[in-house]
Design an enzyme around this catalytic site. Structure first.
Site, PDB file in Angstrom:
ATOM      1  N   ASP A  33       0.837  -1.199   0.000  1.00 21.65           N
ATOM      2  CA  ASP A  33       0.000   0.000   0.000  1.00 21.65           C
ATOM      3  C   ASP A  33       0.872   1.250   0.000  1.00 21.65           C
ATOM      4  OD1 ASP A  33      -2.322  -1.485   0.021  1.00 21.65           O
ATOM      5  OD2 ASP A  33      -2.562  -1.394   2.202  1.00 21.65           O
ATOM      6  N   TYR A  54       4.274  -9.398   7.409  1.00 22.23           N
ATOM      7  CA  TYR A  54       4.023  -7.996   7.722  1.00 22.23           C
ATOM      8  C   TYR A  54       4.231  -7.742   9.212  1.00 22.23           C
ATOM      9  CZ  TYR A  54       1.423  -8.400   3.314  1.00 22.23           C
ATOM     10  OH  TYR A  54       1.046  -8.655   2.011  1.00 22.23           O
ATOM     11  N   TYR A  99      -5.492  -9.535   2.451  1.00 22.66           N
ATOM     12  CA  TYR A  99      -5.621  -8.122   2.816  1.00 22.66           C
ATOM     13  C   TYR A  99      -5.444  -7.999   4.326  1.00 22.66           C
ATOM     14  CZ  TYR A  99      -7.500  -7.172  -1.850  1.00 22.66           C
ATOM     15  OH  TYR A  99      -7.673  -7.036  -3.210  1.00 22.66           O
TER      16      TYR A  99
END
Length: 410
Positions: A231, A297, A369
């Site tokens: 992103d 992440y 996501y």
């Protein structure tokens, strides 16, 4: 039908040069050029008829005596290639429709099974002549430059084939997209909203890497192909993200990759860093972009209200190893198909706290996501951390810390 009889029938169409006459039998015998093959056929015809041998001296009805001008075409090509650094080249040809029609008519009428097309001989003969002038080598598979001849217009067009290199990039600054975005208001034309730059964002990873590369290679453009994308508000640190940079129409080719890496890191210092591994090619771009690599992440999560450690631990255990149903998030629904995707949370764990927020690390399948895994996206992602905790939760910052490259996974 005997060859001499076939020759008589071919010549009955009209005057035909030795090149074209020879090409009609282009796959007969070996070690001969079509020009030599054509002269040999004329000599054999004269011997068989006990007539004087007459060299061809008219205008060929098939090609219009194109082959008389091979030296001039070679000079045109050599001139067009000046100023470009290259080791290999390949000649191609746009065949005028009339020439294609002429030779195909003879092939069909006489059922000739072993002809060579006009295009093949042009490419070969001009290629040989250019090689003599330039000292460069013809490469049929991966030439540095492809040259296209247009006999109808007399023009030469060159296509400089792209260069590619493989590496990994880190993005240290939030707010930078991976690739160039045209201004949404003007579509890239330039307007007040984008300060007449035509860009939605002042910079991108693609441009920060590409600008010094364009200068070093004297190229027209540089296009970044990434193994997925983060992103705009996410950093990409740790191992970095695999990418291939396509260098469009480079006039220079023998640039050292170590020097390229150093210049990119100097010019983009503090914003983007690269580690370049090797040269690549177009086929690897498809492999990279289609790879379904796992990604890890590190996220900072804010949860409304007090969350006891045991409650958080139970929630994370509930998510670990679970397949998540994710309807296309609202934030990307304008540019992606609205459908439900299934992605697995391979691992999720608590690693600490910062400013009253939880630091979590998530290892997920490609396409998971992460923001929606935490927030639930108003019920579009099931299950989610917010749903399990029964209170609102959101990601306030996200860092990509590990991305597998093709064939780097388990």
């Amino acid at each position: 039908m005997e060859i001499n009889e076939q020759v008589e029938k071919i010549l009955a169409y009209g005057e035909c040069c030795d090149h074209c006459l020879g090409r009609f039998f282009g796959k007969r015998s070996h070690g001969l050029t079509n020009d030599e093959r054509g002269r040999g056929l004329r000599i054999a015809r004269a011997l068989a008829a006990n007539q004087p041998y007459e060299r061809f001296s008219g205008t060929c009805w098939v090609c219009g005596n194109f082959f008389d001008n091979i030296p001039q075409w070679a000079q045109k090509v050599a001139a067009a290639l000046e100023g470009h650094e290259y080791k290999t080249f390949l000649v191609g040809c746009r065949v005028p429709p009339l020439i294609a029609e002429n030779e195909e008519m003879v092939w069909s009428d006489l059922s000739l099974g072993e002809p060579e097309p006009f295009k093949s001989e042009v490419n070969r003969e001009v290629g040989k002549a250019v090689s003599v002038i330039t000292g460069k080598v013809v490469d049929f598979k991966k030439p540095d430059i492809t040259v296209l001849l247009d006999p109808a217009s007399g023009l030469v067009d060159i296509q400089v084939n792209a260069l590619f290199f493989y590496g990994r990039y880190q993005k240290f600054e939030r707010g930078i997209p991976q690739t160039h975005w045209n201004c949404r208001a003007c579509g890239g034309a330039g307007c007040e909203k984008c300060n007449y730059t035509g860009k939605q964002y002042a910079d991108s990873v693609e441009e920060l890497i590409g600008r010094p590369v364009i200068e070093l290679f004297d190229a027209e453009n540089a296009v970044l192909h990434g193994a997925g994308r983060e992103d705009i508000d996410a950093r990409c640190v740790g191992t970095g993200r695999p990418f291939i940079l396509e260098i469009v129409a480079p006039r220079k080719r023998s640039v050292d990759l170590a020097a390229v890496e150093a210049e990119i890191n100097r010019s983009a210092e503090g914003r983007v860093s690269v580690a370049l591994s090797r040269w690549s090619d177009r086929s690897e771009v498809e492999t990279l972009k289609s790879s379904k690599a796992h990604k890890k992440y590190r996220i900072l999560v804010e949860v409304d209200g007090q969350v006891p450690a045991e409650l958080l631990a139970n929630a994370l255990n509930t998510l670990k190893g679970v397949t998540i149903q994710q309807r296309t998030p609202e934030r990307v629904a304008h540019r992606r198909a609205d459908k439900i995707r299934e992605r697995k949370v391979l691992d999720i764990e608590y690693v600490g706290e910062q400013d009253g927020k939880f630091i979590l690390e998530v290892l997920g399948e490609a396409g998971l996501y992460i923001k929606e895994l935490i927030s639930g996206d108003q019920g579009r992602t099931i299950p989610s951390l917010a749903e399990i905790l029964q209170r609102p939760a959101r990601v306030t910052s996200l860092d990509v810390v590990q991305v597998e490259g093709p064939q780097e996974g388990d």
